[in-house]
Structure formats: structure tokens, C-alpha cells
Design a protein around this motif. Structure first.
Motif, PDB file in Angstrom:
ATOM      1  N   GLU A 260       0.860  -1.362   0.018  1.00  0.00           N
ATOM      2  CA  GLU A 260       0.006  -0.045   0.025  1.00  0.00           C
ATOM      3  C   GLU A 260       0.834   1.243  -0.003  1.00  0.00           C
ATOM      4  N   SER A 261       1.786   1.094   0.759  1.00  0.00           N
ATOM      5  CA  SER A 261       2.944   2.269   0.721  1.00  0.00           C
ATOM      6  C   SER A 261       3.426   2.323  -0.781  1.00  0.00           C
ATOM      7  N   LEU A 262       3.874   1.422  -1.502  1.00  0.00           N
ATOM      8  CA  LEU A 262       4.344   1.565  -2.589  1.00  0.00           C
ATOM      9  C   LEU A 262       3.525   1.999  -3.745  1.00  0.00           C
ATOM     10  N   LEU A 263       2.112   1.747  -3.752  1.00  0.00           N
ATOM     11  CA  LEU A 263       1.168   2.101  -4.557  1.00  0.00           C
ATOM     12  C   LEU A 263       1.120   3.934  -3.986  1.00  0.00           C
ATOM     13  N   ALA A 264       1.316   4.387  -2.954  1.00  0.00           N
ATOM     14  CA  ALA A 264       1.196   5.977  -2.417  1.00  0.00           C
ATOM     15  C   ALA A 264       2.454   6.257  -3.142  1.00  0.00           C
ATOM     16  N   PHE A 265       3.401   5.821  -3.227  1.00  0.00           N
ATOM     17  CA  PHE A 265       4.931   6.305  -3.762  1.00  0.00           C
ATOM     18  C   PHE A 265       4.601   6.179  -5.152  1.00  0.00           C
ATOM     19  N   LYS A 266       4.190   5.273  -6.017  1.00  0.00           N
ATOM     20  CA  LYS A 266       4.011   5.166  -7.296  1.00  0.00           C
ATOM     21  C   LYS A 266       3.075   6.495  -7.815  1.00  0.00           C
ATOM     22  N   PHE A 267       1.821   6.694  -7.132  1.00  0.00           N
ATOM     23  CA  PHE A 267       1.216   7.615  -7.427  1.00  0.00           C
ATOM     24  C   PHE A 267       1.770   9.114  -7.079  1.00  0.00           C
TER      25      PHE A 267
END
Length: 320
Positions: A260-267
Motif C-alpha cells: 500500500e505504501s508502494l502504491l502511494a509512492f507510485k502515485f
């Protein structure tokens, strides 16, 4: 409302989305309006839908992992005879055309409801899933994995569930197929070199940029797909797959937080992309030292999760 109206609505509001989840909910609203409009237009010209059907999303849309730009991945399963094939495939063409006008690129691999491979009567869909698994080629298993990431979107949800159930039953009867499915996604593109440095593209348009999708996201995505196949779970979004599996596999909790942190990073690093291809790449010069360390951790933990998943499946699922 026209496709042009929906396109304007997209352009006006897509950059107002404040996080990954809100962005993907916005995509759902946008695509639903477009598909409903396509159906209205098509029914006016060709008559009412002749059989119950399910329209479903695949790829990043199926997994709820879209960025600001996204291509199309979708299909149709209908409960009727093959004489309705022409109707539904032409409906698929209208949907593809509408989504393209709104701002979703056509899929290069033709994973779209306008193609006979992805629009079929339910009996033919069930047979196709079995054939893909029987064939066991790299390409047939790739098609199968694409399908398993499908998410019901419009129509009769049970039709899609019934096709997925055929896949689960096959795997229970022939559990050794899980080893082939692991091999099919087992190659993980290296994102970190032997000296701990990030490995960006070395040539072409994306020189100096790192592909976050293949190096960081795919190991998480592929691991969770394998685990839901092993545990007969219908869900397609990776975050929902984590949530469904953590009661059984407590080790997943740590990886869900990271994903979920990776998704936020990518966003954060792709929200201002100006074209579809750009959403998978991050220029290294945009990353601070802290960002680079974070990205390396995602890559390391994704690889670690994939290995743990392999071991879990070898113990539990490939020897029923």
C-alpha cells in the motif's frame, strides 16, 4: 451525455484525485459512465442485449492499480448460444471505441471485448480456461493469469464467478500446474545492481528512468495472484487479495503495508504524467536519497515475498 462530455469531465477532475484509492474510484466512475453510454448507443442501433452477460475489467483496472493514464483490458462472458457472438463482439467494439474517445488507449495485446478471445458464451469461456491450463505454454498461461485478474464491472457477476470456479476446480484436480504458473511469472526484472545501485534504462526514450511496474510492483502482484489461485479466492484487486489472505498467512500483514505504501509512492511520482507510457517510469533524478532507499526496499521485499509465496505453494498447493 456524449463521449466528448465524459472526456472533458475526465480532464477537469483527474488531477484533483488526492491519492491512489481515490484515483481508482474516479477511473471506475469514468469507465462505468462510458460503458453505459456505449451500451445505450449500441442498443438503440442493434436492439436489446439478447442474453445475460458480465462485462469485466482486467489488468491494472481489474486489480485497481491504475495510474492517471491507463490502457484498456476487458472482456465479456454471456449466457447464451454462439449465435449471439456477433452482437456481443460488436458491442465490445463500441465499448473500445468509447473508452478510446474518453482517453483510454487500446491495449497493444488486444486484451479487449472487441476480440473473440475475450468475448465468448460461458461454455466456451469455461473450455478456453481449461485449454489454457492444459496447453501449459508460456503464452497460454499468460492469458490465464490475465483472466484471473478479472473484476466484474457490469451485468451478472455470477457468470464471471462460474468461469473462475472452473479454473479453481482444474487446479485442485491438477495441483502440479501451480509450479508452471510460478515459473510463468518467476522472472523478476532486477532493479538493483550488485553494488546496491538502482538500475535505470540504459538507452532509448526512457534512459535514466526506472520501470517501477516491472521491478517493484509485479513481484507483489504475481505473488498474491498465485496465493488466491491456491486458496480459491475470487477477488482481483491486490490489496483485497492481501486482506482476504492475512487471516491464514499472518506473514502477509507486513507485505500488505509495504504494498500500500508502494502504491502511494507510485502515485506521488506519476500523478503528473502526460502520456500512458510515462506512468510506469520514474526518472532517478526526481528521487531524493530517501526516496531511492525506499524504492530499493520495495524491490527487496517484493522479491522476498515472491520467494515465500513459492515455498508456501510448494508445501500447500502443488501436492493436494
Amino acid at each position: 451525455m456524449s463521449y466528448e462530455d465524459i472526456k472533458k469531465w475526465r480532464e477537469q477532475h483527474i488531477h484533483e484525485q488526492i491519492d491512489h484509492e481515490q484515483l481508482n474510484n474516479f477511473h471506475d466512475d469514468l469507465m462505468l459512465k462510458t460503458v453505459q453510454l456505449a451500451m445505450e448507443k449500441f442498443e438503440e442501433e442493434q436492439g436489446e442485449v439478447p442474453a445475460p452477460f458480465a462485462f469485466f475489467l482486467m489488468g491494472s483496472a481489474g486489480r485497481k492499480e491504475q495510474s492517471v493514464w491507463s490502457d484498456q483490458d476487458h472482456g465479456i462472458v454471456f449466457d447464451g448460444s454462439s449465435q449471439h457472438q456477433d452482437y456481443f463482439q460488436k458491442l465490445g467494439e463500441e465499448i473500445v471505441d468509447g473508452l478510446e474517445k474518453v482517453g483510454y488507449e487500446r491495449c497493444d495485446g488486444k486484451v479487449m471485448a472487441s476480440e473473440s478471445r475475450w468475448t465468448k458464451p460461458i461454455d466456451e469461456w469455461k473450455q478456453q480456461v481449461i485449454d489454457w491450463l492444459d496447453e501449459e505454454t508460456w503464452q497460454s498461461l499468460r492469458h490465464f493469469s490475465t483472466f484471473i485478474d478479472s473484476r466484474f464491472f457490469l451485468g451478472e457477476a455470477k457468470l464471471l464467478d462460474d468461469v473462475k470456479q472452473v479454473a479453481f476446480s482444474y487446479i485442485q484436480s491438477y495441483p502440479e500446474i501451480m509450479n508452471r504458473l510460478i515459473d510463468n511469472v518467476g522472472f523478476i526484472q532486477k532493479g538493483v545492481g550488485v553494488f546496491g545501485q538502482l538500475l535505470p534504462q540504459q538507452s532509448g526514450k526512457r534512459t535514466g528512468q526506472i520501470n517501477i511496474k516491472t521491478t517493484a510492483m509485479f513481484p507483489f502482484v504475481n505473488a498474491l495472484r498465485l496465493l488466491v489461485l491456491c486458496n480459491q479466492i475470487m477477488k482481483a484487486p491486490t490489496v483485497e487479495r492481501f486482506t482476504a489472505l492475512t487471516a491464514k498467512y499472518s506473514f502477509l500483514t507486513e507485505y500488505q503495508i509495504l504494498f500500500e505504501s508502494l502504491l502511494a509512492f507510485k502515485f506521488q511520482f506519476t500523478k503528473n504524467a502526460v502520456e500512458y507510457e510515462e506512468v510506469h517510469y520514474i526518472p532517478l533524478k526526481k528521487l531524493s536519497k530517501k526516496d531511492k532507499q525506499e524504492l530499493k526496499e520495495y524491490m527487496k521485499k517484493g522479491g522476498e515475498l515472491f520467494e515465500r509465496t513459492k515455498n508456501t505453494i510448494e508445501k500447500e498447493c502443488s501436492k493436494w
